[in-house]
Write an enzyme that holds these catalytic residues in place. Structure first.
Site, short mmCIF file in Angstrom:
data_model
loop_
_atom_site.label_atom_id
_atom_site.label_comp_id
_atom_site.label_asym_id
_atom_site.label_seq_id
_atom_site.Cartn_x
_atom_site.Cartn_y
_atom_site.Cartn_z
N HIS A 74 13.64 44.64 32.20
CA HIS A 74 12.74 45.73 32.56
C HIS A 74 11.61 45.30 33.47
O HIS A 74 11.16 46.06 34.32
CB HIS A 74 12.24 46.43 31.30
CG HIS A 74 13.27 47.38 30.80
ND1 HIS A 74 14.19 47.02 29.85
CD2 HIS A 74 13.59 48.63 31.19
CE1 HIS A 74 15.01 48.03 29.66
NE2 HIS A 74 14.67 49.02 30.45
N ARG A 134 9.64 56.85 32.75
CA ARG A 134 9.78 55.94 31.60
C ARG A 134 8.49 55.99 30.78
O ARG A 134 7.54 55.27 31.08
CB ARG A 134 10.03 54.50 32.07
CG ARG A 134 11.41 54.26 32.64
CD ARG A 134 11.63 52.76 32.90
NE ARG A 134 13.02 52.45 33.15
CZ ARG A 134 13.58 52.37 34.37
NH1 ARG A 134 12.86 52.58 35.44
NH2 ARG A 134 14.86 52.07 34.48
N ARG A 148 11.51 60.96 29.78
CA ARG A 148 12.39 60.39 28.76
C ARG A 148 11.56 60.09 27.52
O ARG A 148 10.45 59.54 27.63
CB ARG A 148 13.02 59.11 29.29
CG ARG A 148 13.86 58.42 28.25
CD ARG A 148 14.67 57.30 28.84
NE ARG A 148 13.83 56.14 29.15
CZ ARG A 148 14.31 55.02 29.70
NH1 ARG A 148 15.58 54.94 30.04
NH2 ARG A 148 13.51 54.00 29.93
N GLU A 173 24.54 56.09 28.47
CA GLU A 173 24.37 54.65 28.73
C GLU A 173 25.03 53.79 27.67
O GLU A 173 24.94 52.56 27.70
CB GLU A 173 22.89 54.29 28.91
CG GLU A 173 21.95 54.83 27.85
CD GLU A 173 20.48 54.53 28.16
OE1 GLU A 173 20.18 53.76 29.07
OE2 GLU A 173 19.63 55.10 27.44
N ASN A 213 22.21 50.89 34.07
CA ASN A 213 21.79 49.53 33.72
C ASN A 213 22.32 49.16 32.34
O ASN A 213 22.92 48.09 32.15
CB ASN A 213 20.26 49.41 33.69
CG ASN A 213 19.62 49.91 34.95
OD1 ASN A 213 20.25 49.91 36.00
ND2 ASN A 213 18.39 50.37 34.86
N ASP A 214 22.08 50.04 31.39
CA ASP A 214 22.58 49.76 30.05
C ASP A 214 24.09 49.94 29.97
O ASP A 214 24.77 49.17 29.30
CB ASP A 214 21.88 50.65 29.02
CG ASP A 214 20.54 50.06 28.62
OD1 ASP A 214 20.51 48.84 28.35
OD2 ASP A 214 19.53 50.77 28.62
N ARG A 236 21.70 42.23 29.70
CA ARG A 236 21.05 42.41 31.01
C ARG A 236 19.83 41.53 31.20
O ARG A 236 19.31 41.40 32.30
CB ARG A 236 20.68 43.89 31.20
CG ARG A 236 19.67 44.39 30.19
CD ARG A 236 19.54 45.90 30.22
NE ARG A 236 18.52 46.36 31.14
CZ ARG A 236 18.09 47.63 31.19
NH1 ARG A 236 18.61 48.54 30.39
NH2 ARG A 236 17.16 47.98 32.03
N CYS A 289 20.30 57.55 36.90
CA CYS A 289 18.95 57.02 37.13
C CYS A 289 18.90 55.50 36.93
O CYS A 289 17.82 54.93 36.85
CB CYS A 289 17.94 57.72 36.24
SG CYS A 289 18.34 57.65 34.50
C1 PEP Z 1 19.40 52.52 32.38
O1 PEP Z 1 19.72 51.94 31.35
O2 PEP Z 1 20.13 52.57 33.39
C2 PEP Z 1 18.09 53.19 32.48
C3 PEP Z 1 17.78 53.92 33.51
O3 PEP Z 1 17.20 52.97 31.48
P1 PEP Z 1 16.37 51.61 31.30
O4 PEP Z 1 16.64 50.74 32.48
O5 PEP Z 1 14.95 52.00 31.19
O6 PEP Z 1 16.94 51.06 30.03
MG MG Z 2 18.61 52.33 29.52
#
Ligand code: PEP
Ligand code: MG
Length: 754
Positions: A360, A467, A503, A601, A624-625, A635, A672
């Site tokens: 993050h 976020r 979110r 996700e 991402n997740d 990650r 996103c």
């Molecule tokens: C994701 O997981 O792609 C996402 C947008 O949320 P975060 O990166 O905040 O976990």
């Molecule tokens: Mg996420």
């Protein structure tokens, strides 16, 4: 054996430099394995040869003299085979080479194991015996285990050694990590103080001995005062023995011999933290070796006392320093809160020893437009405080003490970047659509207040992901409902009438609140996102109430739930939201029920998109997740960063399935995750039919320029082509080549005159 292994690794970890590391290895291994010889060969970076660097048992004159190319001699064979060679009679082996300078004709048995770090053979560890005999399986396994454990330490010591020389001669040195946020920064290192652990204070020099002595004495005084105060405060709650411990601590700090030892080392230009750690660790070891169990137990107290003073030393160091202009922040594990501490106008780059491009803090760095390198594991970061450095966020490279030529190259990259940004300025007023008029909503991801201004300047059409955990991360307690309302109001107002997707709190994983610690072995598979807030309805309710109250008169709020893994969670959250809405209306607020969406996700959600979409007002993919869970790649872990691929065929198929199933339920589908902000990724997502691409404001102009340069039909052809491929690297390369072919090379990475 386990005990010996541990103690060797511990000793090696505490060594001050590479020669000391090697000396400990050859001495201790020979002792523990009862062999006649133990030697270490290390690769010389220039020649690629493996050079005898330390030995016990062979002639000392041979050190630095004997060297073998890969494949040459037994040592060279260990290198090319990348596995141990265990021989009863070394000289009978066809690859055996005799070096008279070593005197090794006296030894017959040979066992050599490779020392491998990040797939590279750094060196070879060898033990030899006079008699003809094979080392047994246990001995071989011991040496293999030890070599694997020592590899990282040796790599680190090599790097530190290089820098110690550099420190005096200001020679250029390059380190690599993971490219985490694009851009180039040329600035000055500012080290974020790591935790107070005596065993991990790396060796570093001090240039100003007098200042360092003063720093040490100040830290000692503050620690002494602190211990006295605590002892005084607790005196009624402590028994006699416990009170005596505080007195013993103070007495030890008053002990002038301890201070003299430390000051002596500082006078030899050892930094105060390192000098203190060395002296205290020696005391700890002395206590640990005592036969009386009472004294052995005191070792922990000495360690604790050492850590306290170390903490004061760090604090003193920190408070003496101002952030310089062009600060490059470097730390063991950077966090969003640490980044936020530096005045924005002074911060130009960030480097973290731990973490990866999808951590993050890396996402925040990208949102801030801050070049960053993560996972710089071999960077001896504590030794370069105040040094000049170049952070190359495109290639994941760091250059300490850059020379004139290198600076020139990077200056030209910086100039190219500025030029590109200027060329993209006009994008802000143009619509997000392909060359043949296919409209795509290009929204932004926000978190920091600074994102708002940047997003609006760059023509954001809405917020696809706010976020909310970011303001939570920057505090030392949960913000109250009213505090939250104010923060959310600012966001909603700034973008109105454009939609803002808020979110609900997504903590857990690598987003830890200091005031709400979650200790878990597998945090990314644990108590995260919606799981936490459903278990704590009071947190959830306060947050959604604050969001809805903030939206009065604006009506641009959308609420989104993170980490949904099944319909039950969505329904439970909806019930809470409806209750909060009902109560607000009863309290007299005039607000409509906001649209409720979910993030896809978690792999289980991919297989339930149809049902989830039927029960949601919108869905948005958190790629991402989703990538981390589909590929089972943490990650945040730099060790496996090379197998984290957002364009992996499995991820692409999942992304395509999500949009198909979402549309079949007549629900708008957005994304996103970071993939949406990648020009190549955006092309594929448009081809798949995604309605909304939400990304950081930094990437928005690039993605818009990319989309405006292509026709949708062409993106579909590209998608069909890559969907036939099995190898993620091939997909990445194909997409890059496509962007270059259509003249968008400059958007990928400035060449810097290359
Ligand atoms: C994701 O997981 O792609 C996402 C947008 O949320 P975060 O990166 O905040 O976990
Ligand atoms: Mg996420």
């Amino acid at each position: 054996m386990l005990g010996s292994l541990r103690s060797i690794v511990q000793e090696v970890n505490a060594a001050r430099d590479l020669p000391a590391v090697l000396e400990i290895i050859v001495r201790r291994v020979r002792e523990v394995m009862h062999t006649r010889v133990c030697s270490v060969y290390l690769r010389d970076k220039q020649s690629g040869h493996y050079v005898l660097m330390a030995t016990r048992g062979l002639n000392q004159d041979a050190v630095g003299q004997v060297h073998l190319a890969p494949g040459e001699g037994l040592v060279g064979n260990v290198v090319t085979r990348e596995e141990p060679i265990n021989l009863e009679q070394a000289e009978a082996h066809p690859a055996y080479q005799y070096f008279p300078s070593t005197g090794e004709e006296r030894f017959s048995a040979f066992l050599g194991t490779p020392i491998i770090h990040h797939r590279n053979v750094l060196g070879v560890l060898v033990v030899q015996q006079a008699e003809k005999r094979r080392f047994d399986e246990g001995e071989e396994a011991f040496l293999v285990t030890l070599s694997a454990q020592l590899a990282g330490v040796i790599a680190h010591a090599e790097a530190t050694g290089a820098l110690a020389v550099i420190g005096q001669q200001r020679r250029e040195a390059k380190f690599t990590g993971i490219a985490a946020s694009p851009g180039v920064a040329i600035g000055r290192v500012h080290i974020v103080a790591p935790q107070a652990n005596l065993a991990t204070v790396p060796y570093s020099c001090c240039m100003d001995v007098e200042a360092e002595l003063e720093l040490f004495h100040e830290a000692l005084t503050s620690a002494r005062e602190e211990i006295r105060e605590v002892g005084e405060r607790l005196k009624d709650d402590l028994n006699r023995e416990e009170r005596a411990l505080f007195d013993a601590y103070v007495a030890m700090l008053d002990d002038s011999s301890l201070a003299v030892e430390v000051c002596d080392r500082i006078r030899q230009q050892v930094s105060a933290p390192r000098a203190w750690a060395e002296v205290m660790l020696e005391h700890v070891r002395r206590f640990e070796a005592m036969s009386d169990s009472y004294f052995r137990d005191r070792a922990a107290d000495v360690r604790d006392l050492g850590a306290r003073v170390l903490m004061h030393l760090r604090q003193q160091q920190q408070s003496r320093r101002d952030y310089p202009e062009n600060t490059i922040l470097i730390g063991e594990e950077l966090t969003a809160a640490v980044l936020a501490e530096v005045p924005r106008e002074k911060l130009i780059g960030a480097v973290s020893v731990k973490g990866s491009a999808n951590s993050h803090v890396a996402i925040i760095a990208r949102a801030m437009g801050l070049p960053a390198v993560m996972g710089a594991q071999d960077l001896p970061y504590e030794t370069i405080d105040g040094a000049d450095i170049v952070v190359d966020g495109y290639r994941g490279e760091l250059h300490v003490h850059p020379g004139a030529e290198l600076r020139r190259r990077y200056d030209s990259i910086v100039a190219e970047e500025r030029e590109l940004a200027r060329n993209l300025d006009h994008m802000a007023s143009l619509p997000g659509e392909t060359a043949d008029g296919h409209r795509v909503r290009l929204w932004v991801n926000t978190g920091l207040m600074a994102d708002v201004v940047r997003s609006l300047e760059r023509g954001a059409e809405g917020v696809g992901l706010y976020r909310t955990e970011v303001p939570f991360l920057l505090r030392d307690r949960f913000p109250s409902e009213e505090e939250q309302r104010e923060i959310y109001r600012e966001q909603l107002q700034a973008f109105a009438p454009r939609p803002v997707t808020m979110r609900t709190l997504d903590i857990g994983g690598d987003k830890a609140l200091t005031y709400f610690p979650i200790e878990e072995t597998n945090p990314f598979l644990g108590w995260r996102g919606i799981r936490v807030t459903l278990d704590h309805p009071e947190i959830f309710l306060a947050q959604v109430r604050a969001m809805m109250k903030a939206s009065v008169g604006l009506d641009n709020l959308r609420i989104m739930l993170p980490m949904i893994s099944g319909l039950g969670e969505l329904e439970a959250a909806r019930k809470l939201l409806e209750r909060a809405h009902r109560e607000l209306v009863e309290e007299g607020y005039d607000i409509p029920m906001p649209p409720l969406g979910i993030m896809i996700e978690v792999p289980s959600a991919v297989y339930q998109v149809r049902e989830l979409a039927e029960h949601s007002d919108f869905i948005s993919v958190g790629s991402n997740d989703l990538t981390q869970y589909l590929l089972a790649v943490d990650r945040n872990n730099s060790r496996v960063a090379n197998i984290y691929h957002a364009l992996h065929p499995a991820v692409l198929r999942a992304l395509q399935e999500i949009v198909r199933a979402g549309h079949a339920a007549n629900t708008k589908v957005g994304i996103c995750g970071e993939l949406a902000g990648d020009p190549g990724g955006a092309l594929l997502l448009v081809a798949m039919g995604y309605d909304v691409l939400s990304m950081n404001a930094t990437n928005l102009p690039r993605v818009k320029a990319t989309l405006r340069a292509v026709r949708k039909a062409d993106t579909e052809k590209l998608l069909q082509q890559v969907l036939q491929m099995q190898c993620p690297e091939e997909i990445e390369e194909t997409v890059r080549a496509y962007l270059k072919r259509i003249g968008l090379k400059a958007l990928l990475q400035p060449a810097g005159g290359q």
